[in-house]
Design a protein around this motif. Sequence first.
Motif, PDB file in Angstrom:
ATOM      1  N   GLU A   1       0.921  -1.200   0.022  1.00  9.79           N
ATOM      2  CA  GLU A   1       0.078  -0.016   0.070  1.00  9.79           C
ATOM      3  C   GLU A   1       0.868   1.177  -0.046  1.00  9.79           C
ATOM      4  O   GLU A   1       1.895   1.247   0.687  1.00  9.79           O
ATOM      5  N   VAL A   2       0.551   2.237  -0.846  1.00  8.89           N
ATOM      6  CA  VAL A   2       1.359   3.137  -0.963  1.00  8.89           C
ATOM      7  C   VAL A   2       0.652   4.655  -0.950  1.00  8.89           C
ATOM      8  O   VAL A   2      -0.490   4.728  -1.269  1.00  8.89           O
ATOM      9  N   GLU A   3       1.106   5.256   0.093  1.00  7.81           N
ATOM     10  CA  GLU A   3       0.515   6.628   0.193  1.00  7.81           C
ATOM     11  C   GLU A   3       1.254   7.839  -0.160  1.00  7.81           C
ATOM     12  O   GLU A   3       2.548   7.879   0.135  1.00  7.81           O
ATOM     13  N   THR A   4       1.008   8.741  -1.089  1.00 10.48           N
ATOM     14  CA  THR A   4       1.784   9.609  -1.773  1.00 10.48           C
ATOM     15  C   THR A   4       1.742  10.827  -1.063  1.00 10.48           C
ATOM     16  O   THR A   4       1.054  11.061   0.093  1.00 10.48           O
ATOM     17  N   ALA A   5       2.701  11.651  -1.324  1.00 13.94           N
ATOM     18  CA  ALA A   5       2.575  13.115  -0.420  1.00 13.94           C
ATOM     19  C   ALA A   5       1.253  13.846  -0.536  1.00 13.94           C
ATOM     20  O   ALA A   5       0.894  14.788   0.352  1.00 13.94           O
ATOM     21  N   SER A   6       0.567  13.816  -1.623  1.00 16.81           N
ATOM     22  CA  SER A   6      -0.695  14.309  -1.609  1.00 16.81           C
ATOM     23  C   SER A   6      -1.908  13.541  -1.061  1.00 16.81           C
ATOM     24  O   SER A   6      -3.182  13.974  -1.344  1.00 16.81           O
ATOM     25  N   ARG A   7      -1.646  12.573  -0.088  1.00 16.33           N
ATOM     26  CA  ARG A   7      -2.549  11.708   0.489  1.00 16.33           C
ATOM     27  C   ARG A   7      -3.196  10.738  -0.291  1.00 16.33           C
ATOM     28  O   ARG A   7      -4.457  10.141   0.394  1.00 16.33           O
ATOM     29  N   SER A   8      -3.097  10.570  -1.523  1.00 13.38           N
ATOM     30  CA  SER A   8      -3.636   9.472  -2.375  1.00 13.38           C
ATOM     31  C   SER A   8      -3.173   8.144  -1.958  1.00 13.38           C
ATOM     32  O   SER A   8      -1.867   8.094  -1.573  1.00 13.38           O
ATOM     33  N   ARG A   9      -4.018   7.146  -2.018  1.00  8.31           N
ATOM     34  CA  ARG A   9      -3.503   5.883  -1.623  1.00  8.31           C
ATOM     35  C   ARG A   9      -3.967   4.844  -2.824  1.00  8.31           C
ATOM     36  O   ARG A   9      -4.915   4.936  -3.423  1.00  8.31           O
ATOM     37  N   PHE A  10      -3.002   3.940  -2.865  1.00  7.66           N
ATOM     38  CA  PHE A  10      -3.637   2.803  -3.856  1.00  7.66           C
ATOM     39  C   PHE A  10      -2.448   1.506  -3.292  1.00  7.66           C
ATOM     40  O   PHE A  10      -1.601   1.610  -2.654  1.00  7.66           O
ATOM     41  N   ILE A  11      -3.202   0.556  -3.879  1.00  9.50           N
ATOM     42  CA  ILE A  11      -2.464  -0.962  -3.570  1.00  9.50           C
ATOM     43  C   ILE A  11      -2.010  -1.654  -4.765  1.00  9.50           C
ATOM     44  O   ILE A  11      -2.671  -1.641  -5.450  1.00  9.50           O
TER      45      ILE A  11
END
Length: 110
Positions: free
Chosen positions: A19-29
């Motif tokens: 699971e990745v959370e980006t600096a803009s708070r978007s998340r994806f798996i």
Amino acid sequence: MLPVLRAFLERIVRKGTLEVETASRSRFIVGDGSGERVAVRLADSGAARQLILRPELALGELYVDSRIVVTQGSVCDLLMLLGSNLGCRSAPGIARAYNRLRVALRPQHQ
């Protein structure tokens, strides 16, 4: 940058769950959902760019600089996940192209 990062990681992580959370708070798996989930947070958009262009060096540098933070699991779990997926495969296309360009321009930089 999010679509490029996601596509990059989808090519690498095929088994397991990242699971990745980006600096803009978007998340994806990415991954097939098996095993224990490992989650990371990228502190800034430059971290994503570095990870895509220089994956062999960037992960360690970003971790040491606290620009990538493991929020679930441990850094060992992250390395095991990535290592088990990479095996002997080469880096994705954009990273290979960047590396070739870097090597070709090395004499001019020196």
